[in-house]
Design an enzyme around this catalytic site. Structure first.
Site, PDB file in Angstrom:
ATOM      1  CG  HIS A 119     -12.148   7.596  -8.256  1.00  0.00           C
ATOM      2  ND1 HIS A 119     -10.926   7.943  -8.791  1.00  0.00           N
ATOM      3  CD2 HIS A 119     -11.947   7.312  -6.947  1.00  0.00           C
ATOM      4  CE1 HIS A 119     -10.003   7.888  -7.826  1.00  0.00           C
ATOM      5  NE2 HIS A 119     -10.590   7.508  -6.699  1.00  0.00           N
ATOM      6  CG  HIS A 120     -19.986   6.036  -9.412  1.00  0.00           C
ATOM      7  ND1 HIS A 120     -20.976   6.686  -8.703  1.00  0.00           N
ATOM      8  CD2 HIS A 120     -20.588   5.564 -10.535  1.00  0.00           C
ATOM      9  CE1 HIS A 120     -22.119   6.608  -9.364  1.00  0.00           C
ATOM     10  NE2 HIS A 120     -21.911   5.930 -10.481  1.00  0.00           N
ATOM     11  N   GLY A 121     -18.297   7.482 -11.972  1.00  0.00           N
ATOM     12  CA  GLY A 121     -18.583   8.722 -12.711  1.00  0.00           C
ATOM     13  C   GLY A 121     -19.914   9.336 -12.270  1.00  0.00           C
ATOM     14  CG  ASP A 122     -20.009  11.215  -8.435  1.00  0.00           C
ATOM     15  OD1 ASP A 122     -19.229  11.676  -9.299  1.00  0.00           O
ATOM     16  OD2 ASP A 122     -19.911  11.495  -7.228  1.00  0.00           O
ATOM     17  CB  THR A 158     -22.368   6.840  -5.467  1.00  0.00           C
ATOM     18  OG1 THR A 158     -21.334   7.577  -6.144  1.00  0.00           O
ATOM     19  CG2 THR A 158     -22.951   7.695  -4.364  1.00  0.00           C
TER      20      THR A 158
END
Ligand code: V1S
Ligand code: CA
Ligand code: ZN
Length: 393
Positions: free
Chosen positions: A183-186, A215
């Site tokens: 997953h994106h490390g938003d 994102t």
């Protein structure tokens, strides 16, 4: 036992708290803190604890958490209690203040203790690096990269990574954050959007409409205002389903190699989310334990202070294999870990095969179709290379 000895000249510290592992998000929730118990059981069975400094991490204090999180949010998090929800009403009437209480971030018994222990381990690790008592710190209970200043998100309530990096920034002028969770490390990206002292790099599955959190596009590189020193300091590597060890290693080494050369970090923080492995309940990649571990090996070669965090990982046997292998990479110089699991491992049945490195066929039966063309990966590398022209150490 495993032939693993304590190498002279550098120290690895291991930070965990068994009390963290007994918490439950709920029967159907994919996040199982018990995976930490299974990981440790494999790590200890290999005899690795003899080659590290082992610490039972304490809970982070309110003041420590408040270095990033808002006090409104922390106060609420400290007082909310799990609501007894009637079965058929589950997910329908959550108390969504601060995004708490929905199905992704449920309220459960001991939630605040769980969060503060996760952050305590990460922060202890960062402190050991700052005091030079440790060269590599390991906090598998951390890595909860989606949490925001005043909002829970994607199974994450407290952003232990941000809290740990803030500690590192007291001693190191620049910190490189790398995130190999699927997953994106938003949350980490957003926290450091306006500083040029932290460069964030996330590799992730990207599909804005169908994959959480949506994102992390290639050209999302930080707010592009002229006066923002953090502009160009967010690197995003959006990938498709089925990426293989070979492709991932090539892209990871090329991108991280160029970034280290240009940004010259004083320390590296690596989030090792194990949901990027093949066969993960939520993930979509075809990575094997070897390819995932190669990222740790590559980062270690720079001989910079290094902190390893956990993160996602929803098939506990895969998580345990990856984090055990990566612990062995951290502690060992040349001696390779035995690819056969130790004779006596608690919960041995969980592992199905007695190898640390199951084949894709063993993991999946049929591997996932690889939707990453070499051309696309080259384009990604080119974009990052061009982005780095705007970055200086
Ligand atoms: N993918 C996925 C997924 N699965 C769930 C889930 C499933 C069963 C449950 F009982 C509860 C939740 N939630 C999601 C994702 C969040 C993924 C978080 C990953 C965290 C990390 O690995 O990066 C770091 C630890 N949430 C969503 O996709 C959001 C929804 C949009 C769809 C799913 N429903 C349950 C909530 C809303
Ligand atoms: Ca990632
Ligand atoms: Zn994840």
């Amino acid at each position: 036992e495993s032939g693993i000895t304590r190498p002279k000249g550098y120290n690895v510290s291991f930070h965990c708290n068994p009390d963290m592992e007994k918490h439950h998000f709920g029967m159907t929730h994919p996040m199982k803190p018990w995976r930490l118990t299974l990981s440790k059981s494999l790590i200890y069975s290999y005899g690795m604890s003899f080659a590290m400094d082992n610490y039972v991490s304490r809970a982070a204090t309110y003041e420590e958490l408040a270095t990033f999180h808002s006090t409104d949010y922390l106060d609420f998090l400290g007082t909310v209690l799990p609501e007894p929800v009637p079965r058929d009403l589950e997910n329908q009437n959550p108390d969504l203040k601060f995004n708490l209480g929905g199905s992704d971030c449920p309220l459960f018994d001991g939630l605040y203790d769980y969060c503060s222990m996760s952050a305590g381990g990460a922060l202890d690790g960062a402190r050991k690096l700052c005091s030079k008592q440790s060269d590599i710190a390991i906090a598998w209970g951390g890595g909860l990269h989606h949490a925001k200043k005043a909002e829970a998100s994607g199974f994450c309530y407290i952003n232990d990574i941000v809290v740990a990096i803030l500690q590192l920034l007291r001693y190191y002028p620049r910190v490189l954050y790398i995130d190999i969770d699927v997953h994106h490390g938003d949350g980490v990206e957003e926290a450091f959007f306006s500083t040029d002292r932290v460069m964030t790099v996330s590799f992730h599955k990207y599909d804005p409409n169908n994959f959480f959190p949506g994102t992390g596009a290639l050209d999302d590189n930080g707010p592009k205002s002229e006066h923002n020193p953090g502009a160009h300091h967010a690197v995003n590597v959006p990938l498709n389903d089925g990426i293989t060890d070979e492709q991932y290693e090539w892209l990871f080494n090329s991108i991280i190699g160029r970034i280290v050369e240009k940004f010259r970090p004083g320390a590296i923080a690596l989030q090792c989310g194990a949901d990027s492995l093949a066969g993960d309940r939520l993930g979509r990649f075809n990575l094997q334990v070897q390819g995932h571990g190669a990222c740790v090996e590559f980062c270690k070669k720079y001989n910079l202070p290094l902190i390893l965090f956990g993160g996602g990982g929803y098939t506990p046997r895969n998580v345990a294999r990856a984090w055990a292998y990566e612990t062995s990479i951290a502690i060992s110089c040349d001696d390779k870990i035995s690819p056969t699991l130790p004779q006596h491992v608690p919960w041995r049945d969980q592992f199905r095969q007695d190898t640390l490195f199951p084949t894709l066929e063993q993991i999946l039966g049929e591997p996932r179709v690889n939707r990453n063309s070499q051309k696309r990966l080259q384009d990604i590398l080119q974009h990052v290379t061009e982005q780095l022209r705007f970055v200086q150490a």
